[in-house]
Design a protein around this motif. Structure first.
Motif, PDB file in Angstrom:
ATOM      1  N   TRP A 119      77.723  54.809   5.343  1.00 58.44           N
ATOM      2  CA  TRP A 119      79.131  54.493   5.578  1.00 58.44           C
ATOM      3  C   TRP A 119      79.619  53.517   4.509  1.00 58.44           C
ATOM      4  O   TRP A 119      78.865  52.688   3.998  1.00 58.44           O
ATOM      5  N   PHE A 120      80.901  53.591   4.189  1.00 57.75           N
ATOM      6  CA  PHE A 120      81.470  52.712   3.157  1.00 57.75           C
ATOM      7  C   PHE A 120      82.977  52.614   3.344  1.00 57.75           C
ATOM      8  O   PHE A 120      83.580  53.393   4.088  1.00 57.75           O
ATOM      9  N   GLY A 121      83.573  51.617   2.666  1.00 60.59           N
ATOM     10  CA  GLY A 121      85.026  51.437   2.756  1.00 60.59           C
ATOM     11  C   GLY A 121      85.482  50.828   4.059  1.00 60.59           C
ATOM     12  O   GLY A 121      86.666  50.902   4.405  1.00 60.59           O
ATOM     13  N   GLU A 122      84.557  50.186   4.785  1.00 57.67           N
ATOM     14  CA  GLU A 122      84.882  49.640   6.107  1.00 57.67           C
ATOM     15  C   GLU A 122      86.032  48.639   6.069  1.00 57.67           C
ATOM     16  O   GLU A 122      86.860  48.584   6.984  1.00 57.67           O
ATOM     17  N   GLU A 123      86.090  47.842   5.006  1.00 55.62           N
ATOM     18  CA  GLU A 123      87.158  46.841   4.900  1.00 55.62           C
ATOM     19  C   GLU A 123      88.528  47.489   4.958  1.00 55.62           C
ATOM     20  O   GLU A 123      89.479  46.936   5.511  1.00 55.62           O
TER      21      GLU A 123
ATOM     22  N   CYS B  92      75.460  60.673  12.427  1.00 54.23           N
ATOM     23  CA  CYS B  92      75.687  59.576  11.490  1.00 54.23           C
ATOM     24  C   CYS B  92      76.415  58.401  12.141  1.00 54.23           C
ATOM     25  O   CYS B  92      76.121  57.241  11.843  1.00 54.23           O
ATOM     26  N   LEU B  93      77.361  58.670  13.036  1.00 56.61           N
ATOM     27  CA  LEU B  93      78.127  57.600  13.673  1.00 56.61           C
ATOM     28  C   LEU B  93      77.234  56.639  14.443  1.00 56.61           C
ATOM     29  O   LEU B  93      77.475  55.429  14.474  1.00 56.61           O
ATOM     30  N   THR B  94      76.198  57.178  15.069  1.00 53.28           N
ATOM     31  CA  THR B  94      75.324  56.326  15.886  1.00 53.28           C
ATOM     32  C   THR B  94      74.549  55.309  15.047  1.00 53.28           C
ATOM     33  O   THR B  94      73.986  54.359  15.598  1.00 53.28           O
ATOM     34  N   ASN B  95      74.521  55.477  13.720  1.00 53.52           N
ATOM     35  CA  ASN B  95      73.817  54.547  12.845  1.00 53.52           C
ATOM     36  C   ASN B  95      74.732  53.476  12.260  1.00 53.52           C
ATOM     37  O   ASN B  95      74.269  52.573  11.570  1.00 53.52           O
TER      38      ASN B  95
ATOM     39  N   PRO C 179      76.961  50.197  12.485  1.00 48.96           N
ATOM     40  CA  PRO C 179      77.045  49.038  13.393  1.00 48.96           C
ATOM     41  C   PRO C 179      78.307  49.003  14.248  1.00 48.96           C
ATOM     42  O   PRO C 179      78.253  48.619  15.424  1.00 48.96           O
ATOM     43  N   LEU C 180      79.428  49.387  13.691  1.00 50.77           N
ATOM     44  CA  LEU C 180      80.683  49.371  14.434  1.00 50.77           C
ATOM     45  C   LEU C 180      80.630  50.226  15.692  1.00 50.77           C
ATOM     46  O   LEU C 180      81.281  49.929  16.702  1.00 50.77           O
ATOM     47  N   PHE C 181      79.809  51.294  15.669  1.00 52.00           N
ATOM     48  CA  PHE C 181      79.774  52.240  16.789  1.00 52.00           C
ATOM     49  C   PHE C 181      78.446  52.243  17.550  1.00 52.00           C
ATOM     50  O   PHE C 181      78.262  53.049  18.461  1.00 52.00           O
ATOM     51  N   ARG C 182      77.519  51.378  17.182  1.00 53.41           N
ATOM     52  CA  ARG C 182      76.160  51.474  17.738  1.00 53.41           C
ATOM     53  C   ARG C 182      76.094  51.206  19.235  1.00 53.41           C
ATOM     54  O   ARG C 182      75.179  51.675  19.903  1.00 53.41           O
TER      55      ARG C 182
ATOM     56  N   ILE D 178      71.149  49.428   7.392  1.00 55.36           N
ATOM     57  CA  ILE D 178      71.681  48.578   8.465  1.00 55.36           C
ATOM     58  C   ILE D 178      71.238  47.132   8.281  1.00 55.36           C
ATOM     59  O   ILE D 178      72.035  46.190   8.449  1.00 55.36           O
ATOM     60  N   ALA D 179      69.964  46.917   7.924  1.00 51.63           N
ATOM     61  CA  ALA D 179      69.468  45.557   7.719  1.00 51.63           C
ATOM     62  C   ALA D 179      70.212  44.887   6.560  1.00 51.63           C
ATOM     63  O   ALA D 179      70.607  43.717   6.659  1.00 51.63           O
ATOM     64  N   ALA D 180      70.416  45.619   5.468  1.00 50.30           N
ATOM     65  CA  ALA D 180      71.150  45.070   4.321  1.00 50.30           C
ATOM     66  C   ALA D 180      72.578  44.729   4.707  1.00 50.30           C
ATOM     67  O   ALA D 180      73.143  43.712   4.264  1.00 50.30           O
TER      68      ALA D 180
END
Length: 436
Positions: free
Chosen positions: A255-259, A183-186, A188-191, A348-350
């Motif tokens: 993923w959620f809650g990134e802020e 999941c992490l590889t998907n 953006p922060l970790f791509r 990811i696009a959204a």
């Protein structure tokens, strides 16, 4: 995971009779068979039907919740497909006692394939979870000719299916680590992180089970510099008791809650588990630990942070708090994905599109000319927008409506009501997200 007891039949003629009586059973067989990691799968119809008959298929109906299909440690009795209703996948201290539900399977989900494919005992217990449950059952004789040839497929399959390691099949929590890595590889922060750095972070993250209705993140509580990853299940975002949107994990996780990872501010909405869900919480201290060991990843992280901060500075945070989560990144993303124009948009696009958004407010007499709109598409977040040309209303858009003159072929002005909020997205962001 294994399967429970089914009705036994003794002759091939019985199988053919069953097929004639329930012609849909063959299609149910194909639903499961095509998804299993079997070697030398037949593709011609004649062989498929022959294989189907060998499985001695039955359709079983249970009229009560709590009926045990199998118990952990039982020998495999084949694969089950949930045709109607639901089943609980459980851990139990002894048969039927101190039960902990670790997963809930609904229509079109299957179980029992793990013990059948890899010749092991049932790895968990399964019971019916609804008052009417219908299961399609295939006997394990099917797998004698199509066993997976490589033992490493066990870990790969369990990772793909996001299983909880209920039977300690793997050492050092490797299954949990693999599931988190996938999941992490998907995200953006970790791509752009190396596999070594991803692996290091994944080892620090432990999936947790959240029961239906339990709170994952709470509105009004200060964020603890953390974000979350939904591995399996479904969550719902709410603000002041109102449901904003619900999201399922899907195959790649969510993923959620990134802020909250970047800012220590009060959360504008709550997140609850809508069903039993497997979630990973990643805090900044874990990321910092990894970045100290991987300088290249730190550069990527710092660059991402600057881009994130630049985008968020365009937004009026008093407006975000006024509308209680309605303008949060996750909500905008899902609203975009619910429009007919962007319904095929990936998570990811959204995300890439929503990250570039700016906001416009209506005051009762606001008009955005086609020149003001310029190179932007927009989403109506709140209120109503009238699309006009020469003061003639061509179309009205309510909340959730999306406008992109490149797709519609109409270059129009936008008239906003007093309570209208628009989220604007540059065409360049939309194009980049879709690799146009």
């Amino acid at each position: 995971m294994g399967a429970g007891s089914g009705q036994k039949r003794t002759s091939a003629s019985d199988d053919r009779l069953q097929e004639q009586e329930s012609p849909d059973l063959f299609s149910l067989f194909l639903t499961v068979f095509k998804k299993l990691p079997l070697s030398n799968k037949p593709s011609d119809l004649s062989t498929l039907k022959s294989t189907y008959l060998k499985t001695k298929p039955t359709l079983q109906t249970f009229q009560t919740a709590g009926h045990w299909i199998c118990h952990k440690g039982d020998p495999s009795e084949g694969v089950y497909l949930v045709v109607d209703g639901a089943v609980d996948v459980c851990l139990e201290e002894s048969e039927g006692r101190n039960v902990v539900v670790v997963n809930k399977l609904t229509t079109n989900s299957f179980f029992g394939e793990l013990s059948s494919l890899f010749n092991i005992q049932c790895t968990a217990s399964v019971r019916t979870a609804s008052s009417h449950t219908k299961l399609f059952h295939m006997r394990p004789v099917l797998f004698a000719d199509f066993k997976p040839r490589r033992p490493e497929l066990l870990l790969k399959w369990c990772t793909l299916r996001k299983y909880v390691d209920t039977a300690s099949l793997f050492s050092d929590a490797i299954l949990a680590t693999q599931s988190v890595k996938a999941c992490l590889t998907n995200i953006p922060l970790f791509r752009l992180w190396s596999s070594e750095a991803i692996n290091c972070l994944a080892k620090l993250c432990k999936p947790m089970l959240f029961s239906e209705g339990s709170i994952v993140l709470e509105e009004g509580v200060e964020a603890c510099l953390e974000m979350c990853v939904l591995l399996s299940g479904r969550i719902v975002f709410t603000a002041e008791g109102q449901v904003l949107v619900s999201v399922s994990a899907g195959l790649k996780g969510y993923w959620f809650g990134e802020e909250g990872l970047f800012l220590s501010e009060q959360r504008r909405c709550s997140v609850k588990a809508d069903v039993l869900s497997q979630i990973v919480v990643i805090d900044r201290s874990q990321i910092s630990y990894v970045l100290k060991q991987f300088p290249s990843e730190k550069r990527h992280y710092d660059k991402f942070m600057k881009h994130w901060e630049s985008n968020r500075q365009r937004l009026d945070y008093s407006l975000l708090y006024k509308h209680k989560g309605l303008l949060d990144l996750e909500i905008i993303m899902e609203r975009l994905r619910k429009t007919k124009e962007l319904k095929d948009c990936s998570h990811i696009a959204a995300y890439q599109i929503a990250m570039e958004m700016s906001l416009r407010l209506g005051n009762g007499s606001s008009v955005l000319s086609h020149t003001d709109i310029g190179g932007n598409a927009f989403l109506v977040v709140l209120g109503t927008v009238e699309l006009v040309k020469d003061n003639r209303v061509e179309e009205s858009l309510v909340a959730g409506g999306y406008y992109d003159h490149r797709r519609s072929g109409k270059v129009l002005d936008a008239r906003l009501t007093a309570v209208t909020v628009l989220a604007l997205f540059p065409f360049s962001a939309v194009a980049e997200a879709f690799n146009e």
